[in-house]
Design a protein around this motif. Structure first.
Motif, PDB file in Angstrom:
ATOM      1  N   UNK A   1      -5.821  80.499  65.000  1.00  0.00           N
ATOM      2  CA  UNK A   1      -6.669  81.278  65.893  1.00  0.00           C
ATOM      3  C   UNK A   1      -8.127  81.014  65.549  1.00  0.00           C
ATOM      4  N   UNK A   2      -8.890  80.599  66.522  1.00  0.00           N
ATOM      5  CA  UNK A   2     -10.307  80.326  66.293  1.00  0.00           C
ATOM      6  C   UNK A   2     -11.171  81.393  66.963  1.00  0.00           C
ATOM      7  N   UNK A   3     -10.829  81.764  68.162  1.00  0.00           N
ATOM      8  CA  UNK A   3     -11.671  82.701  68.884  1.00  0.00           C
ATOM      9  C   UNK A   3     -10.834  83.591  69.788  1.00  0.00           C
ATOM     10  N   UNK A   4     -11.447  84.606  70.312  1.00  0.00           N
ATOM     11  CA  UNK A   4     -10.771  85.559  71.184  1.00  0.00           C
ATOM     12  C   UNK A   4     -10.293  84.872  72.467  1.00  0.00           C
ATOM     13  N   UNK A   5      -9.012  85.005  72.762  1.00  0.00           N
ATOM     14  CA  UNK A   5      -8.442  84.324  73.941  1.00  0.00           C
ATOM     15  C   UNK A   5      -8.574  85.147  75.215  1.00  0.00           C
ATOM     16  N   UNK A   6      -9.023  86.393  75.093  1.00  0.00           N
ATOM     17  CA  UNK A   6      -9.080  87.271  76.266  1.00  0.00           C
ATOM     18  C   UNK A   6     -10.519  87.611  76.661  1.00  0.00           C
ATOM     19  N   UNK A   7     -11.434  86.695  76.414  1.00  0.00           N
ATOM     20  CA  UNK A   7     -12.840  86.965  76.706  1.00  0.00           C
ATOM     21  C   UNK A   7     -13.104  87.150  78.197  1.00  0.00           C
ATOM     22  N   UNK A   8     -12.265  86.577  79.043  1.00  0.00           N
ATOM     23  CA  UNK A   8     -12.515  86.696  80.477  1.00  0.00           C
ATOM     24  C   UNK A   8     -12.365  88.146  80.956  1.00  0.00           C
ATOM     25  N   UNK A   9     -11.654  88.973  80.198  1.00  0.00           N
ATOM     26  CA  UNK A   9     -11.553  90.389  80.566  1.00  0.00           C
ATOM     27  C   UNK A   9     -12.939  91.037  80.513  1.00  0.00           C
ATOM     28  N   UNK A  10     -13.776  90.607  79.559  1.00  0.00           N
ATOM     29  CA  UNK A  10     -15.163  91.098  79.512  1.00  0.00           C
ATOM     30  C   UNK A  10     -15.893  90.750  80.801  1.00  0.00           C
ATOM     31  N   UNK A  11     -15.666  89.539  81.302  1.00  0.00           N
ATOM     32  CA  UNK A  11     -16.332  89.088  82.526  1.00  0.00           C
ATOM     33  C   UNK A  11     -15.858  89.900  83.726  1.00  0.00           C
ATOM     34  N   UNK A  12     -14.556  90.172  83.784  1.00  0.00           N
ATOM     35  CA  UNK A  12     -14.005  90.991  84.865  1.00  0.00           C
ATOM     36  C   UNK A  12     -14.578  92.415  84.822  1.00  0.00           C
ATOM     37  N   UNK A  13     -14.683  92.956  83.624  1.00  0.00           N
ATOM     38  CA  UNK A  13     -15.230  94.309  83.477  1.00  0.00           C
ATOM     39  C   UNK A  13     -16.714  94.335  83.829  1.00  0.00           C
ATOM     40  N   UNK A  14     -17.432  93.267  83.478  1.00  0.00           N
ATOM     41  CA  UNK A  14     -18.859  93.173  83.803  1.00  0.00           C
ATOM     42  C   UNK A  14     -19.057  93.181  85.313  1.00  0.00           C
ATOM     43  N   UNK A  15     -18.154  92.531  86.031  1.00  0.00           N
ATOM     44  CA  UNK A  15     -18.205  92.535  87.490  1.00  0.00           C
ATOM     45  C   UNK A  15     -18.090  93.971  88.024  1.00  0.00           C
TER      46      UNK A  15
END
Length: 397
Positions: A143-157
């Motif tokens: 594991x290198x980095x968070x795999x669910x970062x796109x959820x932040x983008x969806x929430x930002x929307x």
């Protein structure tokens, strides 16, 4: 060139990217497809959807993720607000993340009372791209980095459109993602070697739920009614697709699962088919680079990753490192001697001590001062001759 590990990298990013295009995407699907093509959706970033190309040579994985996170959040801002304003974007992003902290408690204000909004956002993004594992476990995993970062983008929307965030939005989206991935893994006809690692990747990435694979046993039991936006639906289908992938193919039963999932989400079959084809092409091309598809010995993985990171840090600090070394006459003599003759035990000790002293003066190299950092010294010593002038190596005379 941007250095995402040094203060001020966000301001430099916007300075280098200007002027921004005056045309704005109005199609959410186009935005999603462009974002997916960068690899951001899958946690393996290969490029950036930016106005101007961004070089990522000699960057650490976490630094690539930080730029990918900032760039995708900004592109979502451009899509939603239909204008370019880095200052307003930064303020909105900081306000958005402040909503995620408990009421009455804002650690950013405590730690950074006089910091600029850009500095606060740098701190936030650094924290968000990390997984929830402790440092030791992370170093000895794929594991290198968070795999669910796109959820932040969806929430930002959601925040940009409504000025607020639906209650427990992260919990609900994460819960659906966990359920879909768990069920899709159960659907697979053959369990491949990477499945456990993939599960670990998502398990370490969730922030608001516990990862459980025991709840849902049938696709009919999935409650997907919370997903109203196309971006959310596309994201879920792609994550299911990547969890089903193995051996460069998706079996008939697995295809049926994806089409059934698309039907429950009211997503066209054409998108599902395109998703299957894209995931297959992406993984086939980058499989050797994606950590969770490579189940090598964990200790070897740790050593290889650490070696790569140390080499990057040495290259970045080449001039300062050489200046410090050249000012130490005894060290220079010992290093020169080591290129053509074995050093005795006492001489090796002196090199080790003096190199550690030098590393204290170079902030980026304090990794050598951490517990176990002395084990990395052979990497530094091995790399030094490559940095020194050719005259340094007497064997070449």
């Amino acid at each position: 060139m941007i250095n995402p590990s040094v203060h001020g990298w966000i301001e430099k990013y916007f300075a280098e990217q200007q002027p921004f295009p005056q045309t704005f995407a109005s199609d959410e699907e186009a935005f999603y497809l462009q974002t997916r093509a960068t690899g951001f959706i899958f946690g393996h970033i290969i490029s950036f959807d930016s106005a101007k190309p961004i070089e990522q040579q000699e960057w650490l994985p976490v630094e690539i993720s930080k730029i990918g996170m900032l760039n995708t959040l900004f592109q979502m801002y451009r899509l939603t607000k239909q204008h370019n304003d880095p200052g307003h974007f930064i303020n909105e992003a900081v306000a958005f993340y402040n909503l995620l902290t408990p009421k009455g408690f804002n650690p950013l204000q405590k730690m950074l009372p006089s910091s600029s909004p850009a500095s606060k956002l740098e701190k936030i993004i650094h924290e968000r791209v990390q997984t929830n594992e402790d440092l030791f476990s992370k170093n000895f995993s794929h594991v290198i980095t968070n795999a669910l970062l796109f959820i932040d983008v969806l929430a930002f929307k959601q925040y940009l459109e409504k000025g607020s965030l639906p209650e427990k939005y992260f919990n609900r989206i994460e819960d659906i993602v966990i359920s879909v991935i768990s069920l899709s893994l159960k659907t697979k006809t053959d369990i491949s070697a990477h499945d456990d690692l993939l599960l670990k990747l998502f398990e370490s990435s969730v922030r608001y739920n516990k990862f459980s694979t025991a709840n849902i046993t049938n696709i009919e039991d999935l409650d997907l009614s919370y997903l109203k936006n196309d971006l959310e639906k596309f994201y879920v289908i792609d994550l299911a697709g990547i969890s089903l992938w193995s051996d460069e193919q998706v079996e008939n039963e697995e295809r049926y699962f994806l089409y059934k999932l698309g039907e429950k989400l009211s997503v066209a079959d054409t998108f599902v088919l395109e998703s299957i084809n894209f995931v297959n092409a992406f993984i086939s091309k980058y499989k050797e680079e994606i950590p969770y598809f490579n189940s090598s010995n964990p200790v070897k993985t740790f050593y290889d990753q650490t070696t790569d990171n140390v080499v990057v840090l040495i290259k970045r600090n080449k001039n300062r490192l050489l200046k410090e070394i050249s000012e130490s006459k005894e060290l220079m003599q010992l290093l020169a001697k080591s290129t053509h003759k074995d050093l005795d035990k006492e001489e090796k000790k002196k090199i080790k001590k003096q190199l550690l002293d030098i590393c204290k003066t170079v902030p980026s190299l304090t990794i050598f001062l951490l517990p176990g950092g002395s084990l990395l010294l052979p990497i530094l010593i091995k790399f030094i001759p490559k940095l020194m002038p050719s005259a340094f190596n007497e064997n070449e005379e």
